[in-house]
Design a protein around this motif. Structure first.
Motif, PDB file in Angstrom:
ATOM      1  N   GLN A 120       0.962  -1.045   0.149  1.00 14.23           N
ATOM      2  CA  GLN A 120      -0.316   0.008  -0.356  1.00 14.23           C
ATOM      3  C   GLN A 120       0.415   1.010  -0.071  1.00 14.23           C
ATOM      4  OE1 GLN A 120      -3.400  -0.588  -0.274  1.00 14.23           O
ATOM      5  NE2 GLN A 120      -2.850  -2.614  -0.714  1.00 14.23           N
ATOM      6  N   SER A 121       2.151   1.285   0.807  1.00 15.60           N
ATOM      7  CA  SER A 121       2.356   2.538   1.066  1.00 15.60           C
ATOM      8  C   SER A 121       4.428   1.651   1.343  1.00 15.60           C
ATOM      9  CB  SER A 121       2.083   3.897   1.859  1.00 15.60           C
ATOM     10  OG  SER A 121       2.169   3.250   3.269  1.00 15.60           O
ATOM     11  N   PHE A 122       4.962   2.171   0.604  1.00 14.33           N
ATOM     12  CA  PHE A 122       6.549   2.616   1.157  1.00 14.33           C
ATOM     13  C   PHE A 122       7.100   2.822   3.185  1.00 14.33           C
ATOM     14  CE2 PHE A 122      11.112   4.252   2.523  1.00 14.33           C
ATOM     15  CZ  PHE A 122      11.760   2.945   2.302  1.00 14.33           C
ATOM     16  N   GLU A 123       5.942   3.732   3.447  1.00 20.31           N
ATOM     17  CA  GLU A 123       5.911   3.854   4.904  1.00 20.31           C
ATOM     18  C   GLU A 123       5.661   2.676   5.611  1.00 20.31           C
ATOM     19  OE1 GLU A 123       4.392   7.652   7.892  1.00 20.31           O
ATOM     20  OE2 GLU A 123       3.606   7.787   5.554  1.00 20.31           O
ATOM     21  N   ASN A 124       4.516   2.411   5.360  1.00 15.82           N
ATOM     22  CA  ASN A 124       3.608   0.841   5.874  1.00 15.82           C
ATOM     23  C   ASN A 124       5.003  -0.488   5.539  1.00 15.82           C
ATOM     24  OD1 ASN A 124       1.411   2.128   5.704  1.00 15.82           O
ATOM     25  ND2 ASN A 124       0.490   0.459   4.460  1.00 15.82           N
ATOM     26  N   LEU A 125       5.896  -0.442   4.972  1.00 11.73           N
ATOM     27  CA  LEU A 125       6.303  -1.202   4.598  1.00 11.73           C
ATOM     28  C   LEU A 125       7.896  -1.401   5.745  1.00 11.73           C
ATOM     29  CD1 LEU A 125       8.517  -3.584   3.186  1.00 11.73           C
ATOM     30  CD2 LEU A 125       9.858  -1.846   2.717  1.00 11.73           C
ATOM     31  N   VAL A 126       7.962   0.632   6.747  1.00 11.70           N
ATOM     32  CA  VAL A 126       9.400   0.548   7.216  1.00 11.70           C
ATOM     33  C   VAL A 126       9.524   1.067   8.271  1.00 11.70           C
ATOM     34  CG1 VAL A 126      10.478   1.336   5.677  1.00 11.70           C
ATOM     35  CG2 VAL A 126       8.896   3.175   6.687  1.00 11.70           C
ATOM     36  N   THR A 127       7.374   1.328   8.471  1.00 11.88           N
ATOM     37  CA  THR A 127       7.049   1.715   9.980  1.00 11.88           C
ATOM     38  C   THR A 127       6.266  -0.136  10.653  1.00 11.88           C
ATOM     39  OG1 THR A 127       4.866   2.393   9.421  1.00 11.88           O
ATOM     40  CG2 THR A 127       6.663   3.629   9.918  1.00 11.88           C
ATOM     41  N   HIS A 179      14.600   7.689  -1.809  1.00 14.64           N
ATOM     42  CA  HIS A 179      15.720   7.326  -2.448  1.00 14.64           C
ATOM     43  C   HIS A 179      14.828   5.725  -2.411  1.00 14.64           C
ATOM     44  CE1 HIS A 179      18.733   5.260  -5.479  1.00 14.64           C
ATOM     45  NE2 HIS A 179      19.608   4.333  -4.317  1.00 14.64           N
ATOM     46  N   MET A 180      15.427   5.087  -2.056  1.00 17.53           N
ATOM     47  CA  MET A 180      14.460   3.558  -1.469  1.00 17.53           C
ATOM     48  C   MET A 180      13.168   3.487  -2.141  1.00 17.53           C
ATOM     49  SD  MET A 180      15.577   2.412   2.181  1.00 17.53           S
ATOM     50  CE  MET A 180      15.038   3.512   3.469  1.00 17.53           C
ATOM     51  N   GLU A 181      11.716   4.513  -1.484  1.00 18.74           N
ATOM     52  CA  GLU A 181      10.796   4.930  -2.068  1.00 18.74           C
ATOM     53  C   GLU A 181      10.696   4.917  -3.759  1.00 18.74           C
ATOM     54  OE1 GLU A 181       7.093   7.378  -0.154  1.00 18.74           O
ATOM     55  OE2 GLU A 181       9.000   8.274  -0.639  1.00 18.74           O
ATOM     56  N   ARG A 182      11.186   5.507  -3.942  1.00 18.51           N
ATOM     57  CA  ARG A 182      11.371   5.887  -5.384  1.00 18.51           C
ATOM     58  C   ARG A 182      12.100   4.317  -6.850  1.00 18.51           C
ATOM     59  NH1 ARG A 182      12.592  11.950  -5.877  1.00 18.51           N
ATOM     60  NH2 ARG A 182      10.971  13.120  -5.252  1.00 18.51           N
ATOM     61  N   ASP A 183      12.858   3.886  -6.141  1.00 17.47           N
ATOM     62  CA  ASP A 183      14.221   3.203  -6.982  1.00 17.47           C
ATOM     63  C   ASP A 183      13.618   1.810  -6.392  1.00 17.47           C
ATOM     64  OD1 ASP A 183      15.873   2.521  -8.390  1.00 17.47           O
ATOM     65  OD2 ASP A 183      17.723   2.316  -7.092  1.00 17.47           O
ATOM     66  N   SER A 184      13.849   1.082  -5.346  1.00 16.54           N
ATOM     67  CA  SER A 184      13.924   0.098  -4.549  1.00 16.54           C
ATOM     68  C   SER A 184      12.783  -0.649  -4.064  1.00 16.54           C
ATOM     69  CB  SER A 184      15.443  -0.353  -4.044  1.00 16.54           C
ATOM     70  OG  SER A 184      15.471   0.748  -2.656  1.00 16.54           O
ATOM     71  N   TYR A 185      11.494   0.275  -4.049  1.00 15.08           N
ATOM     72  CA  TYR A 185      10.678  -0.276  -3.002  1.00 15.08           C
ATOM     73  C   TYR A 185       9.483  -0.920  -4.559  1.00 15.08           C
ATOM     74  CZ  TYR A 185       5.830   0.081  -1.630  1.00 15.08           C
ATOM     75  OH  TYR A 185       4.500   0.314  -1.010  1.00 15.08           O
ATOM     76  N   PRO A 186       9.248   0.029  -5.526  1.00 20.22           N
ATOM     77  CA  PRO A 186       9.215  -1.067  -6.312  1.00 20.22           C
ATOM     78  C   PRO A 186       9.543  -1.900  -7.223  1.00 20.22           C
ATOM     79  CG  PRO A 186       9.235   1.882  -6.977  1.00 20.22           C
ATOM     80  CD  PRO A 186      10.344   1.382  -6.058  1.00 20.22           C
ATOM     81  N   ARG A 187      10.593  -2.293  -7.574  1.00 22.85           N
ATOM     82  CA  ARG A 187      11.589  -3.732  -7.299  1.00 22.85           C
ATOM     83  C   ARG A 187      11.195  -4.375  -6.133  1.00 22.85           C
ATOM     84  NH1 ARG A 187      16.186  -0.134  -9.051  1.00 22.85           N
ATOM     85  NH2 ARG A 187      16.974  -0.803  -7.076  1.00 22.85           N
ATOM     86  N   PHE A 188      10.732  -3.904  -5.010  1.00 23.25           N
ATOM     87  CA  PHE A 188      10.685  -5.337  -3.993  1.00 23.25           C
ATOM     88  C   PHE A 188       9.663  -5.915  -4.341  1.00 23.25           C
ATOM     89  CE2 PHE A 188       8.512  -5.672   0.167  1.00 23.25           C
ATOM     90  CZ  PHE A 188       9.642  -6.363   1.234  1.00 23.25           C
TER      91      PHE A 188
END
Length: 158
Positions: free
Chosen positions: A33-40, A131-140
């Motif tokens: 749903q969101s990068f924030e959900n992942l990292v928190t 950087h993580m949100e735009r680059d590696s998160y979508p690939r993850f």
């Protein structure tokens, strides 16, 4: 590759780290749903870090998490010590886990490192987060790594 050295095997083997018994399908689905959900989330940073190791960029999440811990330090003596560790590990040129930040952010930290404030790493942390949100998160999210974890939990009904 033997099951003992395969990172994907390790992350999925419950006896290795208990992920299957700990992470829920609901949590894993929230990550998309969101990068924030992942990292928190509770297990998201650990899972994401394991993925980032495959991209040789796990220093990003390590730095981001270290900054989160740094902001909670109330003792000036501990803050100075931690600031120096962050600087030597991630910021200074040729640091063992050097992160990719722009020159102005690096120079600002170099100026402020003598009297570090609670916010002296904020700009670098924002850069790394973006950087993580735009680059590696979508690939993850598209990776076999995430897809297999999700599928495994869906199949097992966790």
């Amino acid at each position: 590759m033997s099951p003992n050295t395969c990172w994907l095997c390790k992350i999925f083997r419950a006896e290795e780290n208990g992920i299957h018994s700990k992470v829920s399908l609901e949590e894993v689905l929230q990550w998309s749903q969101s990068f924030e959900n992942l990292v928190t989330s509770k297990y998201g940073p650990m899972i994401y870090k394991t993925y980032l190791k495959t991209e040789h960029s796990d220093e990003n999440i390590e730095f981001w998490l270290a900054c989160e811990a740094y902001k909670k330090i109330t003792s000036q003596k501990k803050r100075i010590s931690m600031a120096r560790k962050l600087f030597t590990s991630y910021i200074q040129p040729q640091a063992p886990n050097e992160i990719n930040i722009d020159s102005p952010a690096r120079k600002a930290i170099m100026r402020n490192i003598q009297e570090p404030t609670q916010s002296c790493f904020d700009e670098a942390q924002r850069i790394i987060y973006r950087h993580m949100e735009r680059d590696s998160y979508p690939r993850f999210l598209e990776s076999q790594f995430y897809q297999k974890l999700k599928h495994s939990l869906q199949t097992n009904g966790n």
